[in-house]
Design an enzyme around this catalytic site. Structure first.
Site, short mmCIF file in Angstrom:
data_model
loop_
_atom_site.label_atom_id
_atom_site.label_comp_id
_atom_site.label_asym_id
_atom_site.label_seq_id
_atom_site.Cartn_x
_atom_site.Cartn_y
_atom_site.Cartn_z
N LYS A 1 0.71 -1.15 -0.06
CA LYS A 1 0.08 0.03 -0.04
C LYS A 1 0.83 1.29 0.05
CE LYS A 1 -2.09 -0.73 3.74
NZ LYS A 1 -1.59 -2.14 4.30
N ARG B 1 12.73 -2.75 10.07
CA ARG B 1 11.65 -2.11 10.95
C ARG B 1 11.51 -3.22 12.10
NH1 ARG B 1 6.64 0.33 7.56
NH2 ARG B 1 5.66 -0.71 9.27
N ARG C 1 1.14 -8.47 13.70
CA ARG C 1 0.37 -7.89 12.68
C ARG C 1 -0.89 -8.56 11.81
NH1 ARG C 1 5.04 -4.86 9.78
NH2 ARG C 1 3.63 -3.54 9.03
N ARG D 1 11.69 -6.48 3.28
CA ARG D 1 11.63 -4.89 3.33
C ARG D 1 12.79 -4.42 4.09
NH1 ARG D 1 6.23 -1.71 4.54
NH2 ARG D 1 6.18 -2.85 6.66
N ARG E 1 -8.23 1.68 10.49
CA ARG E 1 -7.99 0.08 10.59
C ARG E 1 -8.60 -0.33 11.55
NH1 ARG E 1 -1.93 1.00 9.52
NH2 ARG E 1 -0.73 -1.06 9.51
P1 AMP Z 1 1.85 0.75 8.73
O1 AMP Z 1 3.16 1.75 8.48
O2 AMP Z 1 0.68 1.44 8.20
O3 AMP Z 1 2.20 -0.56 8.67
O4 AMP Z 1 1.47 1.26 10.43
C1 AMP Z 1 2.64 0.69 11.10
C2 AMP Z 1 2.22 0.70 12.68
O5 AMP Z 1 1.67 2.21 13.00
C3 AMP Z 1 0.96 -0.17 12.62
O6 AMP Z 1 1.39 -1.63 13.08
C4 AMP Z 1 0.15 0.28 14.06
O7 AMP Z 1 0.80 0.11 15.30
C5 AMP Z 1 0.47 1.89 13.77
N1 AMP Z 1 -0.87 2.21 13.21
C6 AMP Z 1 -0.73 2.88 11.97
N2 AMP Z 1 -1.94 3.34 11.31
C7 AMP Z 1 -2.65 3.13 12.47
C8 AMP Z 1 -4.13 3.12 12.79
N3 AMP Z 1 -5.10 3.57 11.58
N4 AMP Z 1 -4.46 3.00 13.94
C9 AMP Z 1 -3.97 2.27 14.69
N5 AMP Z 1 -2.61 2.00 14.60
C10 AMP Z 1 -2.07 2.42 13.69
#
Ligand code: AMP
Length: 212
Positions: free
Chosen positions: A13, A155, A166, A122, A88
């Protein structure tokens, strides 16, 4: 158009949102990226969310919704935006309805094997946050960012235990959004397994620039 990009972690994404943002001229808003920037800058928000993010759990709905509400109030979102990684949870989606119109939720579809393959390979630049993949999108020099020369790292939430967690979190809390948006006739499925440029082509065919 106002887009939501849905799909499991590792569906690509972020990479697609960056490409669509550049070619359609609309901002890419990644809540994960906002949180990571706050952690890097050691702001109060960053300190609050670091342990949650490293473990692969979700940050609370209230904090996240406030952050997005503030971001969407900025003028660069007036002609469209891409929300990547938000909402989310159903609670976040319901809150979003109160302050933004969504034209389409694009569901980037990929199975668990594809997710593990993508996330475990990644690599992210410590300096400019650009993403690479050791097999699918390798940097020119191992562990060095091709764009800025920064060091690449894995990461914490891309480590095996966190990936597993996750995926569980995604299935329990985020996957229900697919039906949420389908029932509103706002969902578009796109197969995310092919290479990024093919997925981007599928997106461009589904959403011709002149109509967005
Ligand atoms: P991402 O880069 O989108 O994979 O997000 C990394 C981490 O940020 C996730 O695993 C969550 O811990 C936190 N995170 C990102 N977006 C959200 C969201 N909409 N709601 C809650 N936690 C979020």
């Amino acid at each position: 158009m106002n887009f939501i990009f849905l799909g499991p972690p590792g569906a690509g994404k972020g990479t697609l949102a960056a490409a669509v943002s550049a070619s359609y001229g609309i901002p890419h808003i990644s809540t994960g990226e906002i949180f990571r920037a706050a952690i890097k800058a050691q702001t109060p928000l960053g300190c609050k969310v670091k342990a949650i993010i490293d473990s692969g759990s979700l940050v609370g709905d209230d904090i996240t919704v406030e952050l997005v509400k503030e971001r969407l109030s900025q003028p660069d979102t007036k002609n469209g935006f891409i929300l990547d990684g938000f909402p989310r949870t159903i609670a976040q989606a319901e809150a979003l309805e109160k302050f933004a119109r969504i034209d389409c939720a694009v569901n980037f579809d990929i199975d668990d094997n594809g997710v593990v393959e993508r996330l475990s390979g990644r690599r992210v630049c410590r300096t400019c946050s650009h993403n690479f993949h050791v097999v699918f999108m390798p940097p020119e020099k191992e562990n060095i960012c091709t764009h800025c020369g920064g060091e690449l790292f894995v990461r914490d939430d891309d480590k095996p235990e966190a990936i597993k967690h996750r995926l569980e979190v995604y299935r329990a809390q985020t996957a229900p959004l697919i039906d949420f948006y389908r029932s509103k006739n706002l969902l578009k499925d796109i197969d995310a397994k092919p290479a990024t440029d093919l997925v981007l082509q599928a997106f461009q065919t589904a959403f011709p620039k002149e109509r967005t």
